[in-house]
Design a protein around this motif. Structure first.
Motif, short mmCIF file in Angstrom:
data_model
loop_
_atom_site.label_atom_id
_atom_site.label_comp_id
_atom_site.label_asym_id
_atom_site.label_seq_id
_atom_site.Cartn_x
_atom_site.Cartn_y
_atom_site.Cartn_z
N LEU A 228 0.83 -1.21 0.00
CA LEU A 228 0.00 0.00 0.00
C LEU A 228 0.87 1.26 0.00
N ALA A 229 1.93 1.24 0.78
CA ALA A 229 2.82 2.40 0.85
C ALA A 229 3.41 2.71 -0.53
N ARG A 230 3.86 1.68 -1.22
CA ARG A 230 4.42 1.90 -2.56
C ARG A 230 3.36 2.41 -3.53
N SER A 231 2.19 1.78 -3.51
CA SER A 231 1.17 2.15 -4.49
C SER A 231 0.51 3.50 -4.19
N LEU A 232 0.48 3.90 -2.91
CA LEU A 232 -0.15 5.17 -2.55
C LEU A 232 0.86 6.30 -2.34
N ASP A 233 2.13 5.98 -2.51
CA ASP A 233 3.21 6.97 -2.33
C ASP A 233 3.19 7.57 -0.92
N LEU A 234 3.12 6.66 0.08
CA LEU A 234 3.16 7.04 1.49
C LEU A 234 4.21 6.20 2.20
N ASP A 235 4.64 6.65 3.37
CA ASP A 235 5.54 5.83 4.18
C ASP A 235 4.76 4.70 4.83
N GLU A 236 5.41 3.57 5.00
CA GLU A 236 4.75 2.41 5.62
C GLU A 236 4.29 2.73 7.03
N ASP A 237 5.07 3.50 7.78
CA ASP A 237 4.65 3.82 9.15
C ASP A 237 3.40 4.69 9.17
N ARG A 238 3.18 5.52 8.13
CA ARG A 238 1.95 6.31 8.04
C ARG A 238 0.75 5.40 7.78
N ILE A 239 0.98 4.35 6.97
CA ILE A 239 -0.09 3.36 6.70
C ILE A 239 -0.45 2.66 8.01
N GLN A 240 0.56 2.26 8.75
CA GLN A 240 0.33 1.56 10.02
C GLN A 240 -0.45 2.46 10.99
N ILE A 241 -0.06 3.71 11.10
CA ILE A 241 -0.75 4.64 11.99
C ILE A 241 -2.18 4.89 11.51
N TRP A 242 -2.38 4.98 10.20
CA TRP A 242 -3.73 5.19 9.67
C TRP A 242 -4.64 4.05 10.12
N PHE A 243 -4.15 2.81 10.00
CA PHE A 243 -4.96 1.66 10.40
C PHE A 243 -5.20 1.65 11.91
N GLN A 244 -4.22 2.01 12.70
CA GLN A 244 -4.41 2.10 14.16
C GLN A 244 -5.49 3.13 14.49
N ASN A 245 -5.41 4.29 13.85
CA ASN A 245 -6.40 5.34 14.08
C ASN A 245 -7.79 4.93 13.60
N ARG A 246 -7.84 4.22 12.49
CA ARG A 246 -9.14 3.78 11.95
C ARG A 246 -9.78 2.73 12.85
N ARG A 247 -8.96 1.83 13.41
CA ARG A 247 -9.50 0.84 14.36
C ARG A 247 -10.01 1.53 15.62
N ALA A 248 -9.30 2.54 16.09
CA ALA A 248 -9.74 3.30 17.26
C ALA A 248 -11.06 4.01 16.97
N LYS A 249 -11.19 4.56 15.76
CA LYS A 249 -12.43 5.24 15.36
C LYS A 249 -13.59 4.24 15.33
N LEU A 250 -13.34 3.03 14.84
CA LEU A 250 -14.37 2.00 14.81
C LEU A 250 -14.78 1.61 16.23
N ARG A 251 -13.80 1.40 17.12
CA ARG A 251 -14.13 1.05 18.51
C ARG A 251 -14.95 2.15 19.17
N ARG A 252 -14.55 3.41 18.94
CA ARG A 252 -15.28 4.54 19.52
C ARG A 252 -16.72 4.58 18.99
N SER A 253 -16.87 4.35 17.69
CA SER A 253 -18.18 4.37 17.08
C SER A 253 -19.07 3.26 17.66
N LEU A 254 -18.50 2.07 17.81
CA LEU A 254 -19.26 0.96 18.39
C LEU A 254 -19.65 1.25 19.83
N ARG A 255 -18.72 1.81 20.59
CA ARG A 255 -19.00 2.15 21.99
C ARG A 255 -20.12 3.18 22.08
N GLU A 256 -20.08 4.19 21.21
CA GLU A 256 -21.12 5.22 21.22
C GLU A 256 -22.47 4.66 20.80
#
Length: 138
Positions: free
Chosen positions: A78-106
């Motif tokens: 994904l990092a190569r195809s989207l022209d992003l750093d791999e660590d940014r991809i990893q952080i994006w997924f961490q943040n997205r999982r947190a957003k999902l958990r927050r949404s489910l909790r709410e």
């Protein structure tokens, strides 16, 4: 104090020179910590925020729907195809999982609040019926 900001070497040099000139001009030593230095330097030393394009977000969201925990190989692809750093991809997924958990909790909280309100209305209705029945008997 020299700050480590590898993405902005010019601002670092300018800031150091301005501080030295100011302190020499006014004849005092640099302050240890002040309220102004704490508030104005809150972002000092942090990397700049990544701005994702809508097409990058669309791809990341599509992958997230299939796999919310992508492995290193998929993240690197994904990092190569989207022209992003791999660590940014990893952080994006961490943040997205947190957003999902927050949404489910709410949504669970809203369901509980709705159930409590519904139950409360049933109790109030029953109390009213009981009061009416007592009035009829009298």
């Amino acid at each position: 104090m020299k700050l480590h900001r590898p993405w902005d070497q010019t601002a670092e040099a300018e800031s150091d020179e301005e501080n030295k000139a100011h302190h020499q001009e006014h004849g005092h030593h640099p302050p240890c910590l002040s309220i102004q230095s704490l508030t104005s330097s809150w972002y000092v030393g942090r990397r700049p925020r990544t701005a994702y394009t809508s097409s990058q977000v669309n791809v990341l969201e599509a992958v997230f729907q299939v796999n919310s925990y992508p492995g290193i190989h998929l993240r690197e692809h994904l990092a190569r195809s989207l022209d992003l750093d791999e660590d940014r991809i990893q952080i994006w997924f961490q943040n997205r999982r947190a957003k999902l958990r927050r949404s489910l909790r709410e949504s669970r909280l809203r369901m509980v609040q709705s159930a409590v309100a519904h139950l409360g209305m049933k109790v109030i209705d029953q109390l009213r019926r009981d009061d009416l029945q007592v009035e009829v008997e009298e």
